[in-house]
Design a protein around this motif. Structure first.
Motif: not given
Length: 302
Positions: A268-278
């Motif tokens: 869903d492009p309306k939802r903020a993505p999570l930073h899962r590779w930092k």
């Protein structure tokens, strides 16, 4: 890692807000140590954004690092203020007689072009040749990795039927290699590219090791046997929002770009993505700086 950068570089304020240890010229001069000298050839169009992304991960170790930025004279950057380039970037003629402990060559939005059609290809060739004798280890990112594989090892790229665009799981192939120390067996990394490199040719090349790959996105990490060239075909340095910015940019340009895979929650492009590779990006940069740069470079270059 306290990173030594020009005091007026715009990325400095961003990094300080994130509690990244940034050191300006005056502070660095009070420390009686030899900093690692890292040169960055920033080929990305949004140079200030890329500066912040790279410096964020170069600042995560106790060794002092002196950062220099390199610009091309055979190409005019159209999306970065000329004053910014003149103030913070040096032409190759100003650095070619110097030695550097490490170098980073970024990606560039030219991957659909044949290498020889890129207007700065000859200048980049000169720089990559120069790294053989003047740089201890060079980290190449995305198109920069493809260019290095072609120039140094003769491995060509090919165009994909569909853009490789999203966040993909990767598996470690050589867990004993220093570059991937501390990595999980399976980890996530973003990709954003229209081309790929020939996996079978890489496997057969006697001077290359493939360290991590994805069933869907292909090779992510590769290294020369001597550690002088590190290739990262994806964008571990990306912020959480970067793929979203690219997605919306392409839509505004009228391009039929698919939603990045495995990126937005429930697609869903309306939802903020999570930073899962930092955390894995932080490990990658710290491992490179420690094992391939700091441990290998001479205290004083001849």
């Amino acid at each position: 890692m306290p990173i030594k950068i020009p005091g007026q570089l715009p990325a400095k304020e961003i990094l300080e807000r994130e509690n990244i240890f940034v050191m300006d010229e005056a502070r660095a001069q009070t420390q009686d140590i030899r900093p690692l000298k890292i040169l960055i050839l920033n080929l990305m169009p949004e140079k200030e954004k890329t500066e912040a992304q790279l410096l964020r991960f170069l600042g995560n170790s106790p060794i002092q690092v002196h950062i220099s930025f390199l610009r091309l004279v055979s190409h005019e950057a159209k999306t970065t203020n000329k004053l910014h380039l003149d103030q913070f970037y040096e032409p190759f003629s100003e650095v070619q007689d110097k030695k550097f402990d490490g170098m980073i060559i970024t990606g560039a939005p030219v991957e659909k072009l044949p290498y020889t059609d890129v207007d700065y290809w000859d200048e980049l060739n000169d720089i990559m040749e120069w790294t053989k004798s003047h740089v201890t280890s060079t980290l190449h990112i995305c198109w920069g990795a493809q260019a290095a594989l072609y120039y140094h090892y003769g491995i060509e790229k090919y165009e994909l039927q569909k853009k490789c665009f999203g966040v993909y799981p990767h598996k470690i192939l050589k867990a004993h290699e220093k570059l991937v120390r501390g990595f999980d067996d399976i980890f996530l990394a973003p990709h954003s590219r229209y081309t790929d490199i020939d996996l079978e040719k890489m496997k057969k090349h006697p001077d290359l090791d493939i360290l991590a790959q994805s069933d869907k996105a292909g090779v992510l990490l590769a290294s020369s046997k001597d550690g002088k060239n590190i290739m990262v075909t994806g964008h571990l340095e990306y912020d959480a929002q970067t793929l979203a910015d690219e997605y919306y940019r392409d839509l505004e340009r009228g391009q039929n770009t698919q939603i990045p895979e495995n990126y937005f929650p429930e697609d869903d492009p309306k939802r903020a993505p999570l930073h899962r590779w930092k955390s894995h990006c932080s490990l990658l940069f710290s491992n490179w700086l420690n094992y391939y740069v700091y441990q290998e470079t001479p205290y004083e270059w001849d």
